[in-house]
Write an enzyme that holds these catalytic residues in place. Structure first.
Site, PDB file in Angstrom:
ATOM      1  N   GLU A 226     -86.547 -18.592 -25.332  1.00  0.00           N
ATOM      2  CA  GLU A 226     -87.765 -19.039 -24.657  1.00  0.00           C
ATOM      3  C   GLU A 226     -88.976 -18.624 -25.493  1.00  0.00           C
ATOM      4  O   GLU A 226     -89.062 -17.474 -25.940  1.00  0.00           O
ATOM      5  CB  GLU A 226     -87.867 -18.372 -23.273  1.00  0.00           C
ATOM      6  CG  GLU A 226     -89.139 -18.735 -22.541  1.00  0.00           C
ATOM      7  CD  GLU A 226     -89.285 -18.003 -21.210  1.00  0.00           C
ATOM      8  OE1 GLU A 226     -89.362 -16.758 -21.209  1.00  0.00           O
ATOM      9  OE2 GLU A 226     -89.327 -18.678 -20.171  1.00  0.00           O
TER      10      GLU A 226
ATOM     11  N   LYS B 181     -96.635  -6.287  -6.353  1.00  0.00           N
ATOM     12  CA  LYS B 181     -97.130  -5.845  -7.670  1.00  0.00           C
ATOM     13  C   LYS B 181     -97.331  -7.106  -8.516  1.00  0.00           C
ATOM     14  O   LYS B 181     -96.390  -7.618  -9.102  1.00  0.00           O
ATOM     15  CB  LYS B 181     -96.077  -4.921  -8.311  1.00  0.00           C
ATOM     16  CG  LYS B 181     -96.622  -3.851  -9.230  1.00  0.00           C
ATOM     17  CD  LYS B 181     -97.408  -4.353 -10.400  1.00  0.00           C
ATOM     18  CE  LYS B 181     -96.575  -4.889 -11.528  1.00  0.00           C
ATOM     19  NZ  LYS B 181     -97.386  -5.551 -12.574  1.00  0.00           N
TER      20      LYS B 181
ATOM     21  N   PHE C  71     -97.483 -13.446 -14.768  1.00  0.00           N
ATOM     22  CA  PHE C  71     -98.869 -13.875 -14.998  1.00  0.00           C
ATOM     23  C   PHE C  71     -99.058 -15.379 -14.824  1.00  0.00           C
ATOM     24  O   PHE C  71    -100.155 -15.850 -14.557  1.00  0.00           O
ATOM     25  CB  PHE C  71     -99.312 -13.477 -16.425  1.00  0.00           C
ATOM     26  CG  PHE C  71     -98.847 -14.447 -17.482  1.00  0.00           C
ATOM     27  CD1 PHE C  71     -99.626 -15.537 -17.855  1.00  0.00           C
ATOM     28  CD2 PHE C  71     -97.599 -14.303 -18.091  1.00  0.00           C
ATOM     29  CE1 PHE C  71     -99.186 -16.441 -18.808  1.00  0.00           C
ATOM     30  CE2 PHE C  71     -97.158 -15.205 -19.045  1.00  0.00           C
ATOM     31  CZ  PHE C  71     -97.948 -16.281 -19.401  1.00  0.00           C
TER      32      PHE C  71
ATOM     33  N   SER D  67     -89.752 -12.064 -16.865  1.00  0.00           N
ATOM     34  CA  SER D  67     -88.840 -12.229 -18.005  1.00  0.00           C
ATOM     35  C   SER D  67     -87.456 -11.655 -17.685  1.00  0.00           C
ATOM     36  O   SER D  67     -87.304 -10.776 -16.828  1.00  0.00           O
ATOM     37  CB  SER D  67     -89.423 -11.538 -19.232  1.00  0.00           C
ATOM     38  OG  SER D  67     -89.558 -10.166 -18.961  1.00  0.00           O
TER      39      SER D  67
ATOM     40  N   CYS E 160     -92.247 -21.788 -16.291  1.00  0.00           N
ATOM     41  CA  CYS E 160     -90.803 -21.550 -16.391  1.00  0.00           C
ATOM     42  C   CYS E 160     -90.007 -22.833 -16.184  1.00  0.00           C
ATOM     43  O   CYS E 160     -88.823 -22.887 -16.494  1.00  0.00           O
ATOM     44  CB  CYS E 160     -90.357 -20.514 -15.375  1.00  0.00           C
ATOM     45  SG  CYS E 160     -90.491 -21.110 -13.696  1.00  0.00           S
TER      46      CYS E 160
HETATM   47  P1  NAD Z   1     -92.944 -10.120 -17.471  1.00  0.00           P
HETATM   48  O1  NAD Z   1     -91.497  -9.873 -17.299  1.00  0.00           O
HETATM   49  O2  NAD Z   1     -93.621  -9.572 -18.670  1.00  0.00           O
HETATM   50  O3  NAD Z   1     -93.757  -9.537 -16.210  1.00  0.00           O
HETATM   51  C1  NAD Z   1     -93.311  -9.763 -14.869  1.00  0.00           C
HETATM   52  C2  NAD Z   1     -93.740  -8.568 -14.029  1.00  0.00           C
HETATM   53  O4  NAD Z   1     -93.105  -7.381 -14.512  1.00  0.00           O
HETATM   54  C3  NAD Z   1     -95.241  -8.307 -14.085  1.00  0.00           C
HETATM   55  O5  NAD Z   1     -95.697  -7.911 -12.813  1.00  0.00           O
HETATM   56  C4  NAD Z   1     -95.360  -7.186 -15.103  1.00  0.00           C
HETATM   57  O6  NAD Z   1     -96.493  -6.373 -14.879  1.00  0.00           O
HETATM   58  C5  NAD Z   1     -94.083  -6.422 -14.934  1.00  0.00           C
HETATM   59  N1  NAD Z   1     -93.609  -5.827 -16.197  1.00  0.00           N
HETATM   60  C6  NAD Z   1     -93.821  -6.265 -17.465  1.00  0.00           C
HETATM   61  N2  NAD Z   1     -93.200  -5.478 -18.365  1.00  0.00           N
HETATM   62  C7  NAD Z   1     -92.574  -4.518 -17.660  1.00  0.00           C
HETATM   63  C8  NAD Z   1     -91.736  -3.409 -18.022  1.00  0.00           C
HETATM   64  N3  NAD Z   1     -91.447  -3.134 -19.295  1.00  0.00           N
HETATM   65  N4  NAD Z   1     -91.235  -2.635 -17.046  1.00  0.00           N
HETATM   66  C9  NAD Z   1     -91.506  -2.902 -15.750  1.00  0.00           C
HETATM   67  N5  NAD Z   1     -92.296  -3.936 -15.358  1.00  0.00           N
HETATM   68  C10 NAD Z   1     -92.818  -4.735 -16.285  1.00  0.00           C
HETATM   69  O7  NAD Z   1     -93.163 -11.709 -17.366  1.00  0.00           O
HETATM   70  P2  NAD Z   1     -94.518 -12.497 -17.637  1.00  0.00           P
HETATM   71  O8  NAD Z   1     -94.781 -12.513 -19.095  1.00  0.00           O
HETATM   72  O9  NAD Z   1     -95.589 -12.042 -16.708  1.00  0.00           O
HETATM   73  O10 NAD Z   1     -94.085 -13.958 -17.150  1.00  0.00           O
HETATM   74  C11 NAD Z   1     -93.439 -14.894 -17.979  1.00  0.00           C
HETATM   75  C12 NAD Z   1     -91.961 -14.898 -17.740  1.00  0.00           C
HETATM   76  O11 NAD Z   1     -91.673 -15.170 -16.376  1.00  0.00           O
HETATM   77  C13 NAD Z   1     -91.240 -16.009 -18.522  1.00  0.00           C
HETATM   78  O12 NAD Z   1     -90.053 -15.500 -19.051  1.00  0.00           O
HETATM   79  C14 NAD Z   1     -90.974 -17.062 -17.467  1.00  0.00           C
HETATM   80  O13 NAD Z   1     -89.890 -17.927 -17.749  1.00  0.00           O
HETATM   81  C15 NAD Z   1     -90.716 -16.220 -16.271  1.00  0.00           C
HETATM   82  N6  NAD Z   1     -90.900 -16.965 -15.022  1.00  0.00           N
HETATM   83  C16 NAD Z   1     -89.777 -17.290 -14.328  1.00  0.00           C
HETATM   84  C17 NAD Z   1     -89.901 -18.007 -13.151  1.00  0.00           C
HETATM   85  C18 NAD Z   1     -88.663 -18.413 -12.379  1.00  0.00           C
HETATM   86  O14 NAD Z   1     -88.789 -18.865 -11.256  1.00  0.00           O
HETATM   87  N7  NAD Z   1     -87.476 -18.243 -12.921  1.00  0.00           N
HETATM   88  C19 NAD Z   1     -91.178 -18.387 -12.675  1.00  0.00           C
HETATM   89  C20 NAD Z   1     -92.287 -18.001 -13.418  1.00  0.00           C
HETATM   90  C21 NAD Z   1     -92.137 -17.285 -14.603  1.00  0.00           C
END
Ligand code: NAD
Length: 416
Positions: free
Chosen positions: A300, A91, A67, A144, A199
């Protein structure tokens, strides 16, 4: 696009515009991709035999994105995948659909053929269907660590190439000789920009020796000047938290930090916006005397909470970073070139800033973390992105002259 991001996510409009521009850098890189797709040739590797490499597309590839960067992070993935000749199923996060829809519409308007760039909305089920689908060859995931690990493990189990770029807890070291005005600006901009929902935010400041004594009042001055409010409002520094649930979880983390014994120097919990009292706003919070045994050091939180950690020496400070389970970005603030040189050689984190708080390299360079911050072999974008989204083929080619073909032999071919 920036306005749609601000509407869905809450970050300020200039910050949203910044992420769109950082995304466009990788689109520029992808437009020049033919030179990166060139192969290598060895003429006459054997008599009348040439050998060369080709890079071809994989077929159907996928991106699953978070997000917090609805434009920049996907723009680090799909342009490279598409320009390598693949189709993409994307997605996006269901929390921030506006920018993803617009990107798909722009691709169509630009003449992208139907079926080449596909946006699929949804949550867990949509991700599972991508991870298990037999026709999808490769997935880049950003989000995540828990979900990234699942996508990596299930995706590879289903025979796919997977790169997962995941959670972070970044720390910047401040040496006593640092320019403290510049360092305070950097700590506040990095820690509280986008309400800490980045991040690459440096959410821990590891101050060496007496650096904390001089840095802390400067950080406090800057926090006092921060304006919290709706992201579209001019002059606002920090927009709201992206959901009510995440705001509640952050408050729980601040409670935990207090219970663990850190000093809560600035408490953002009571902040109420005067004209939007029901909004998901939170003020900036600052902890001091955070220690490595605390959960607010280890986990985090993804929020506008900065923690000062005090270290006696440079060695102790680097040891804290190298001992952490996350390894996404880091930085050092110093005027000592020798110390900075040691740091970049000794620190076990791939994205390094020297007096730069958010070390996100230019769009043609690769980006990625290590340990619990990235699961997989290659980084994204740049050369690694091209390797990830292509299949290398090795061609060994002969055009024999009829008179030179000898009798049939089953001996393993030599290079004679
Ligand atoms: P998230 O893991 O909740 O969601 C990421 C994606 O996975 C989304 O498209 C979401 O719809 C999907 N998703 C969520 N829960 C799921 C599940 N149980 N099963 C399958 N798919 C699922 O992450 P978020 O809250 O959207 O983003 C924040 C996280 O992303 C933080 O941990 C941040 O550090 C990380 N991030 C990392 C980078 C990097 O380059 N390392 C960059 C941006 C964000």
């Amino acid at each position: 696009m920036a306005a749609l991001i601000t509407r869905d996510h809450g970050k300020t409009l200039p910050d949203a515009l910044g992420e769109v521009l950082r995304g466009l850098e990788t689109i520029d890189f992808a437009c020049g991709l033919p030179s990166h797709l060139a192969g290598m040739m060895t003429p006459s590797v054997a008599t009348n035999v040439d050998a060369f490499t080709l890079r071809g597309p994989l077929g159907v590839t996928a991106a699953i994105t978070p997000f917090n960067f609805p434009a920049m992070v996907p723009m680090w993935i799909y342009p490279v995948a598409l320009m390598c000749g693949n189709t993409v199923v994307w997605k996006p996060s269901s929390h921030t659909p506006g920018a993803s829809q617009l990107q798909a519409e722009l691709w169509k308007e630009a003449g992208g053929p139907d079926g080449t760039f596909n946006v699929v909305y949804g949550g867990r089920e949509a991700v599972a269907s991508i991870v298990e689908h037999p026709d999808i060859r490769a997935i880049q995931f950003v989000g995540s660590t828990a979900v990234g690990r699942y996508v990596f493990e299930e995706g590879t189990r289903h025979g796919k190439r997977v790169g997962s770029f995941t959670s972070a807890k970044n720390a910047m070291i401040v040496l006593p000789d640092a320019d403290m005005e510049m360092t305070a600006d950097a700590a506040v901009a990095s820690g509280y920009g986008s309400a800490g929902e980045r991040c690459m935010a440096q959410t821990l400041v590891i101050a060496v020796d007496d650096a904390a004594e001089r840095l802390r009042p400067r950080i406090l001055e800057r926090i006092a000047r921060l304006r919290v409010g709706p992201g579209m409002e001019p002059g606002v520094d920090m927009g709201p938290i992206y959901t009510r649930e995440h705001r509640a979880s952050i408050i729980g983390w601040i409670d935990k930090g207090v219970a663990e014994g850190a000093e809560l120097v600035v408490d953002g919990r009571p902040f109420v916006h005067p004209t939007s009292p029901g909004g998901f706003f939170l003020g900036a919070s600052l902890f001091d005397h955070v220690t490595p045994d605390m959960q607010i050091f280890r986990e985090e939180i993804f929020c506008p909470v900065l923690g000062i950690v005090r270290a006696r020496t440079y060695e102790e400070a680097v040891g804290l970073i190298n001992g952490h389970k996350y390894a996404n970005g880091t930085a050092i603030f110093t005027t000592d070139g020798g110390a900075a040189r040691r740091f970049k050689l000794e620190v076990d984190v791939p994205m390094i800033g020297i007096n730069v708080p958010i070390p996100v390299p230019a769009g043609y360079l690769s980006f990625g973390g290590a340990k619990e911050s990235a699961i997989g072999d290659l980084a994204m974008r740049g050369e690694d992105g091209v390797r990830f989204f292509t299949q290398q083929k090795m061609v060994t080619e002969r055009w024999p002259e009829p008179s030179r073909t000898g009798p049939l032999s089953l001996v393993f071919p030599g290079n004679g």
